[in-house]
Design an enzyme around this catalytic site. Structure first.
Site, PDB file in Angstrom:
ATOM      1  N   HIS A 123      42.519  28.223  32.753  1.00  0.00           N
ATOM      2  CA  HIS A 123      42.278  28.250  34.214  1.00  0.00           C
ATOM      3  C   HIS A 123      41.209  27.291  34.727  1.00  0.00           C
ATOM      4  CE1 HIS A 123      39.104  30.849  32.763  1.00  0.00           C
ATOM      5  NE2 HIS A 123      39.875  31.919  32.668  1.00  0.00           N
ATOM      6  N   HIS A 166      44.543  44.975  38.060  1.00  0.00           N
ATOM      7  CA  HIS A 166      43.538  46.043  38.183  1.00  0.00           C
ATOM      8  C   HIS A 166      44.065  47.072  39.162  1.00  0.00           C
ATOM      9  CE1 HIS A 166      40.456  43.815  36.018  1.00  0.00           C
ATOM     10  NE2 HIS A 166      40.742  42.749  36.739  1.00  0.00           N
ATOM     11  N   ASN A 215      41.085  40.829  25.652  1.00  0.00           N
ATOM     12  CA  ASN A 215      39.987  41.671  26.181  1.00  0.00           C
ATOM     13  C   ASN A 215      40.499  43.061  26.550  1.00  0.00           C
ATOM     14  OD1 ASN A 215      41.420  40.442  28.343  1.00  0.00           O
ATOM     15  ND2 ASN A 215      39.707  40.711  29.728  1.00  0.00           N
ATOM     16  N   ARG A 224      47.080  44.318  29.150  1.00  0.00           N
ATOM     17  CA  ARG A 224      46.300  45.571  29.088  1.00  0.00           C
ATOM     18  C   ARG A 224      46.901  46.554  28.079  1.00  0.00           C
ATOM     19  NH1 ARG A 224      42.444  42.800  31.953  1.00  0.00           N
ATOM     20  NH2 ARG A 224      42.818  42.725  34.180  1.00  0.00           N
ATOM     21  N   HIS A 256      37.608  30.461  27.922  1.00  0.00           N
ATOM     22  CA  HIS A 256      37.200  30.679  29.317  1.00  0.00           C
ATOM     23  C   HIS A 256      35.865  29.973  29.456  1.00  0.00           C
ATOM     24  CE1 HIS A 256      36.656  33.367  33.016  1.00  0.00           C
ATOM     25  NE2 HIS A 256      35.545  32.653  32.918  1.00  0.00           N
ATOM     26  N   ASP A 311      47.378  33.638  34.651  1.00  0.00           N
ATOM     27  CA  ASP A 311      46.204  34.488  34.421  1.00  0.00           C
ATOM     28  C   ASP A 311      46.411  35.850  35.096  1.00  0.00           C
ATOM     29  OD1 ASP A 311      43.822  35.530  33.595  1.00  0.00           O
ATOM     30  OD2 ASP A 311      42.552  34.166  34.747  1.00  0.00           O
TER      31      ASP A 311
HETATM   32  O1  DOR Z   1      39.566  36.991  36.818  1.00  0.00           O
HETATM   33  C1  DOR Z   1      39.504  37.303  35.623  1.00  0.00           C
HETATM   34  N1  DOR Z   1      40.066  38.433  35.152  1.00  0.00           N
HETATM   35  N2  DOR Z   1      38.829  36.508  34.791  1.00  0.00           N
HETATM   36  C2  DOR Z   1      38.607  36.867  33.525  1.00  0.00           C
HETATM   37  O2  DOR Z   1      38.050  36.087  32.829  1.00  0.00           O
HETATM   38  C3  DOR Z   1      38.994  38.202  33.025  1.00  0.00           C
HETATM   39  C4  DOR Z   1      40.183  38.683  33.752  1.00  0.00           C
HETATM   40  C5  DOR Z   1      40.483  40.125  33.467  1.00  0.00           C
HETATM   41  O3  DOR Z   1      40.651  40.497  32.304  1.00  0.00           O
HETATM   42  O4  DOR Z   1      40.603  40.902  34.421  1.00  0.00           O
HETATM   43 ZN    ZN Z   2      42.353  35.674  31.927  1.00  0.00          ZN
HETATM   44 ZN    ZN Z   3      39.316  33.746  31.837  1.00  0.00          ZN
END
Ligand code: DOR
Ligand code: ZN
Ligand code: ZN
Length: 446
Positions: free
Chosen positions: A237, A314, A95, A65, A181, A310
């Site tokens: 994943h 959040h 992302n 992040r 993905h 992964d």
């Molecule tokens: O669970 C997930 N979280 N899958 C994703 O593809 C994106 C990721 C995220 O960036 O939070």
């Molecule tokens: Zn991811």
């Molecule tokens: Zn993903």
């Protein structure tokens, strides 16, 4: 000559064996491995009292992040979480806000990271709109491209196979990996729209949308384009039996493809999701037991190349909503992955060799992270000291990550990373971060 550091009295994982030895470290590199009597004089000596030393883990799938999403995690807290989990190198997903998908965004991200990171960090880039920029982004140092098929994030139209073909051709000629993905928006969009229209807003609806069929269809779609372009696709994943089977079929046909799975897909099932609720909602979701059995089988047979957390932090408040469609998907994983795996070593389901292969050797080999992934003279001194006998309970409230929740909160584990060294520097000791921000290195391709 007086070198920087000697780690005495270790049991170290060297050449597929655990051997009693000492490790001399100088200028960030492993200088010598051998008997204590053959160690040079050193500024610092640490007696590791027979604890096991493994090559530092490499987590190839991490969402650090920062920048616009720093309220969820930043370079400092994310890499502190890595160090606490025995992970010395992470690859950062693109992302972000702004999305990492250009020379400028990549350069800025590296610059911000440089002063803050506690472990080594390499960066993925999403695809740029203008294909000419693909090569420039790689020259700037991106480790690999990431292609998110579930939503338009980068500049490449995910509905356009010809566009994917053109981009893959370029990436293939540069010998760069595309990590994907594999959940195709076009395949699940209609089901999602229908369910939303009829007010199906719960976990069962989410599972219907993110079905096994979606993963399988997407894997096959991408394999088809990979076959024509010779690109190395790395499937992130993997979560289903038949998704993995499609990859195995591709491997058997001689394609250069690799795949990863995650601890949550291995250790949890849909019962945990139903019981714990949206807190453990991820994409792809955790599934029925027979899928995790197939993934374990894939690990045993060597079809699963890499394990990755992964780590997708959040805010707790984002993990609950009236509608499942508004829940932020993803769980943190940096601080639980190694303890969970070591617990399986204790139970006999995995060996130390498996752990090192899946989380150090293969990640380094797959992403060409030179000088990392195994303990040998001349390599970077990235290592983790583990205590295999330490039993404790996972307590997410104590995480270094900003995301203080976990599907594994309260689980009893056996085996703990007690010290993490990055480039010969002690970063974590007994769960505490003991180094300055900026101690990690930016990893650039090449
Ligand atoms: O669970 C997930 N979280 N899958 C994703 O593809 C994106 C990721 C995220 O960036 O939070
Ligand atoms: Zn991811
Ligand atoms: Zn993903």
């Amino acid at each position: 000559m007086i070198i920087d550091l000697v780690l005495s009295n270790t049991k170290a994982y060297i050449n597929n064996e655990i051997v009693g030895c000492s490790l001399a470290i100088n200028e960030g590199k492993i200088f010598r491995i051998g008997k204590e009597a053959n160690m040079p004089k050193a500024e610092t000596r640490i007696d590791l009292k027979n604890l096991l030393v493994l090559p530092g883990l490499i987590d190839v799938h991490v969402h650090l992040r920062d920048e616009g999403k720093a309220y969820k995690e930043d370079f400092c807290t994310g890499t502190a979480a890595a160090a606490a989990g025995g992970i010395t190198t992470v690859l950062d997903m693109p992302n972000n806000n702004p999305v990492t998908m250009s020379v400028e965004t990549l350069r800025r991200r590296m610059k911000i990271a440089e002063r803050k990171i506690l472990v080594n960090v390499g960066f993925y880039s999403e695809f740029p709109k203008n294909k000419k920029e693909i090569e420039e982004i790689i020259r700037e140092g991106a480790v690999a491209f990431k292609l998110f098929m579930a939503e338009q994030i980068g500049g490449l139209n995910i509905d356009d196979d010809h566009g994917l073909f053109e981009a893959f051709k370029i990436v293939s000629s540069l010998k760069v990996i595309v990590a994907v993905h594999a959940e195709d928006k076009t395949t699940f969009k209609r089901t999602e729209d229908e369910l939303k229209r009829d007010n199906h807003n719960d976990i069962e609806a989410f599972l219907k949308v993110h079905s096994e069929r979606v993963e399988v269809t997407t894997v096959k779609r991408l394999l088809n384009i990979a076959e024509q372009t010779n690109v190395h696709i790395h499937f992130c994943h993997m979560s289903t039996k038949n998704g993995l089977k499609a990859i195995v079929d591709g491997k058997k046909s001689g394609m250069t493809i690799t795949c990863e799975t995650t601890p949550h897909h291995l250790f949890l099932s849909v019962d945990d999701l139903r019981q714990t609720g949206t807190l453990v909602l991820t994409m792809p979701p955790i599934r029925e037991k027979h899928h995790s059995i197939a993934l374990w089988n894939g690990i045993r047979n060597g079809w699963v190349d890499v394990l990755a957390s992964d780590h997708a932090p959040h805010m707790l408040s984002e993990k609950k909503a009236d509608s499942v469609w508004n829940v932020k998907v993803g769980v943190p994983g940096l601080e639980t992955t190694l303890p969970l795996l070591l617990t399986e070593v204790k139970r006999g389901r995995l060996s130390i060799t498996d752990v090192v292969r899946l989380m150090s050797e293969k990640p380094a080999e797959t992403f060409e992270l030179k000088g990392r992934g195994c303990l040998k003279e001349g390599n970077n001194a990235d290592l983790v000291v583990v205590d295999l006998d330490r039993e404790y309970r996972i307590d997410a409230s104590k995480f270094q990550s900003k995301a203080k929740f976990s599907p594994f909160d309260g689980w009893n584990v056996e085996g703990k990373p007690v010290k993490t060294f990055v480039g010969g520097r002690l970063i974590m000791s007994e769960g505490e971060i003991v180094a300055e921000e900026g101690s990690g290195d930016i990893i650039r391709r090449g």
